[in-house]
Design an enzyme around this catalytic site. Sequence first.
Site, mmCIF file in Angstrom:
data_model
loop_
_atom_site.group_PDB
_atom_site.id
_atom_site.type_symbol
_atom_site.label_atom_id
_atom_site.label_comp_id
_atom_site.label_asym_id
_atom_site.label_seq_id
_atom_site.Cartn_x
_atom_site.Cartn_y
_atom_site.Cartn_z
ATOM 1 C CE LYS A 171 -1.523 2.924 2.840
ATOM 2 N NZ LYS A 171 -1.554 4.152 1.967
ATOM 3 C CD GLU A 246 12.499 5.455 8.330
ATOM 4 O OE1 GLU A 246 12.506 6.411 9.142
ATOM 5 O OE2 GLU A 246 12.321 5.587 7.124
ATOM 6 C CB CYS A 280 12.391 10.433 8.639
ATOM 7 S SG CYS A 280 13.122 9.143 7.606
ATOM 8 C CD GLU A 384 9.778 14.090 11.536
ATOM 9 O OE1 GLU A 384 10.659 13.594 10.834
ATOM 10 O OE2 GLU A 384 8.787 13.445 11.944
#
Length: 480
Positions: A171, A246, A280, A384
């Site tokens: 997906k 992750e 990231c 973040e």
Amino acid sequence: MITIDKFYIDGQWVTPRSATTMPILTPATNAQIGVLTLGNGADVDRAVAAARVAFDSYGMTSKAERLALLRRLAEVTRERLDDLARAITMEMGAPATMSRDVQADAGLGHLLAFIEALEELEEEETLSNGDLLSREPIGVCGLITPWNWPVNQIALKVIPALATGATCVLKPSEHTPLSAQIYAEMIDQAGFPAGVFNLVHGDGPTVGAALSRHPDVAMMSFTGSTRAGSAVSRDAADTVKRVTLELGGKSPNLIFADCDLETRIREGVAGCFYNTGQSCDAPTRMLVERSVYDRALQIARQAAEAQEVGDPAEEGDHIGPLFDGIQYERVQKMIRKGIDGGARLLAGGPGRPGDLPPHLQSGWFVRPTIFCDVTPEMAIWREEIFGPVLVITPFDTEEEAIALANDTDYGLAAYVQTGDEIRARRVARRLRAGGIHVNGRDAGYGSPFGGFKQSGNGREGGRAGLEDYLEMKVCPPFAN
């Protein structure tokens, strides 16, 4: 107008059970370039069933058979690199040069590293006690990938599944379906058996959750936000499937006075802004030894002001737009939080760049921004941002630098800049992060990638990436 209204299931392009659609937008202009059909639970059931049946035979293939398929996939990947790059530029806004040389090329780089790792993997070995240890594919894998590095993350999940003899249902992000569609075509062209790889488009709450909860899925591999990763883990818990994650990061970049200051500061700024800050593991917190702090700020400001922002369709080392309007508003909100929270604005600030040509003024472009004199209680230090926003703070001692670096819920990457090799190794040993970058050097394809703390669990890439898709079985020596 591009229409994606077929899923790849059991070796065929099939009509989805769902009729729900969404627009495909290009972030450079916010214009609609296509329509995507989104799947539902019935589509997931169909794909998982195909993968489950295919596993009965594919899970018993030899390493030699799988290596031959992967080598054929490498040939196909080389042929389709330009197609992948164009798709990535259209759907998520990475500039043409980066899309080709880095984003698309990652699909080939990871594949070649996995081939090497599989060649070296001992699928059976005799232990010192005489028992036989077998490494066998885990089964059907559900793979959920993000929009910011679409082909990179597809490769890091699909290839180890296929390499080990597992089967999978992918997906991809519903926002970057073009490159995923091409990747499915590549798998088909390479000749993988029907049902080994399946593609279902859809959103996380529908297709992602259905995969995570499915009793016939043995493993989930997810890349994305920490919040969404927690949801995948909860959905997978009832069936006790393996989950690898992750997730996010807020990576520190430690600048010691004995480094090549001009080079390392400019690299640090460029690294934060790369991919428009949508990585990231970007070095988004710069920690500078106080004795060179003022000079570092001068260099950083100059680097930010020199950073070009422009049309992703053009070649060059400029940065493109943010991915979409939601991300744009989030970054604008965080910049305002930085200003309101008392950080000093060194470069950039709210709004779009002032020199955009008319055809890009509806796109999601932002000003490369730097804050300095940032303190750990500020939101821009802790959260973040996922945009080209760098925060800088001074430190006095090595101990303080390490403490500040580790003062985060995340632990994906950390960066160390110093002229002292002994200090580099000493500091790296104490940083709580999965990947340490020293003096501008990054790890290569085949090294394990992943993080500590809320940056996730498990590792992707190379030998470690294969092991996540394997189960171990022990049998004693045969005896009458």
